[in-house]
Design an enzyme around this catalytic site. Sequence first.
Site, PDB file in Angstrom:
ATOM      1  N   HIS A  99      -0.463  12.189  13.146  1.00  0.00           N
ATOM      2  CA  HIS A  99       0.965  12.461  12.972  1.00  0.00           C
ATOM      3  C   HIS A  99       1.684  11.212  12.477  1.00  0.00           C
ATOM      4  O   HIS A  99       2.517  11.283  11.563  1.00  0.00           O
ATOM      5  CB  HIS A  99       1.583  12.919  14.289  1.00  0.00           C
ATOM      6  CG  HIS A  99       3.079  13.019  14.260  1.00  0.00           C
ATOM      7  ND1 HIS A  99       3.747  14.137  13.829  1.00  0.00           N
ATOM      8  CD2 HIS A  99       4.040  12.110  14.579  1.00  0.00           C
ATOM      9  CE1 HIS A  99       5.055  13.923  13.885  1.00  0.00           C
ATOM     10  NE2 HIS A  99       5.256  12.698  14.337  1.00  0.00           N
ATOM     11  N   GLU A 100       1.363  10.060  13.059  1.00  0.00           N
ATOM     12  CA  GLU A 100       2.008   8.815  12.636  1.00  0.00           C
ATOM     13  C   GLU A 100       1.620   8.449  11.205  1.00  0.00           C
ATOM     14  O   GLU A 100       2.449   7.918  10.451  1.00  0.00           O
ATOM     15  CB  GLU A 100       1.658   7.675  13.593  1.00  0.00           C
ATOM     16  CG  GLU A 100       2.153   7.875  15.021  1.00  0.00           C
ATOM     17  CD  GLU A 100       3.648   8.151  15.098  1.00  0.00           C
ATOM     18  OE1 GLU A 100       4.404   7.636  14.244  1.00  0.00           O
ATOM     19  OE2 GLU A 100       4.055   8.886  16.008  1.00  0.00           O
ATOM     20  N   HIS A 103       3.803   9.997   8.664  1.00  0.00           N
ATOM     21  CA  HIS A 103       5.025   9.261   8.320  1.00  0.00           C
ATOM     22  C   HIS A 103       4.753   8.211   7.248  1.00  0.00           C
ATOM     23  O   HIS A 103       5.587   7.978   6.358  1.00  0.00           O
ATOM     24  CB  HIS A 103       5.602   8.590   9.562  1.00  0.00           C
ATOM     25  CG  HIS A 103       6.210   9.540  10.538  1.00  0.00           C
ATOM     26  ND1 HIS A 103       7.134  10.494  10.169  1.00  0.00           N
ATOM     27  CD2 HIS A 103       6.022   9.692  11.881  1.00  0.00           C
ATOM     28  CE1 HIS A 103       7.496  11.189  11.239  1.00  0.00           C
ATOM     29  NE2 HIS A 103       6.838  10.727  12.287  1.00  0.00           N
ATOM     30  N   HIS A 107       6.461   7.958   3.559  1.00  0.00           N
ATOM     31  CA  HIS A 107       7.051   6.734   3.027  1.00  0.00           C
ATOM     32  C   HIS A 107       6.527   6.459   1.621  1.00  0.00           C
ATOM     33  O   HIS A 107       7.300   6.140   0.706  1.00  0.00           O
ATOM     34  CB  HIS A 107       6.738   5.564   3.956  1.00  0.00           C
ATOM     35  CG  HIS A 107       7.469   4.314   3.621  1.00  0.00           C
ATOM     36  ND1 HIS A 107       7.185   3.100   4.195  1.00  0.00           N
ATOM     37  CD2 HIS A 107       8.505   4.070   2.750  1.00  0.00           C
ATOM     38  CE1 HIS A 107       7.999   2.174   3.707  1.00  0.00           C
ATOM     39  NE2 HIS A 107       8.796   2.736   2.819  1.00  0.00           N
TER      40      HIS A 107
END
Length: 226
Positions: A99-100, A103, A107
């Site tokens: 999940h991280e 991100h 980006h």
Amino acid sequence: MSFNFLMYMLIIPAFILTIWAQFRVKSTYRKWREVPVHSGMTGYEAARHMLDTNELQEVQIVPVPGMLSDHYNPVNRTVALSEDVYYGSSISSVSVACHEIGHAIQHKEAYPMLSLRHRIFPVVNFASGVAPFLILGGFLFDFTNLIGFGILFFAVTVVFQLITLPVEFNASSRAREVMVSEGYITNEEERGVGKVLNAAALTYVAAALVSLLELLRLVGLFNNRS
């Protein structure tokens, strides 16, 4: 029935939902932390592989203390994984780690909602600190305009929370797709992944709902004083 009474009747259940959401994310995480993934991958290995296959070799992954302290830092391009996630090879560990990375991919691709959140963060950081003092000072000194400014600043923080929702849901969607396609998890394990990620997302939904209702209550109070 007065507007203020109605708002309190709405805020109280929303506040209870927030507490329940926090309990659910922790209990769900603990449950699926006991279930190892068949691939045997640790959170770090899944995260590193996901970064490398998306040409993000420059993004570093570091372990940090604490439970569910995982986050992506867009400033120094670093993914921080709690030690349990970093070293663990459970469904919970791999789910949170990927999940991280979602991100980090957002980006790289300049995902619009993430870009917007990054741009307004400095303003939100200032507004969230100032708003309570302006609102409290306005009521104490009977200065209606000060209350109005405080509500305006508080509204900025609410907008930030609403923008966060699609960012989090999109990161989870990216993670689940990669985890299955790259073999980090089996199709049978995807159910557990969904449980972990949905529980985490619920905390953002509950927090945004409480803030939105509180904003409406403050606007109602402001209108009454005006």
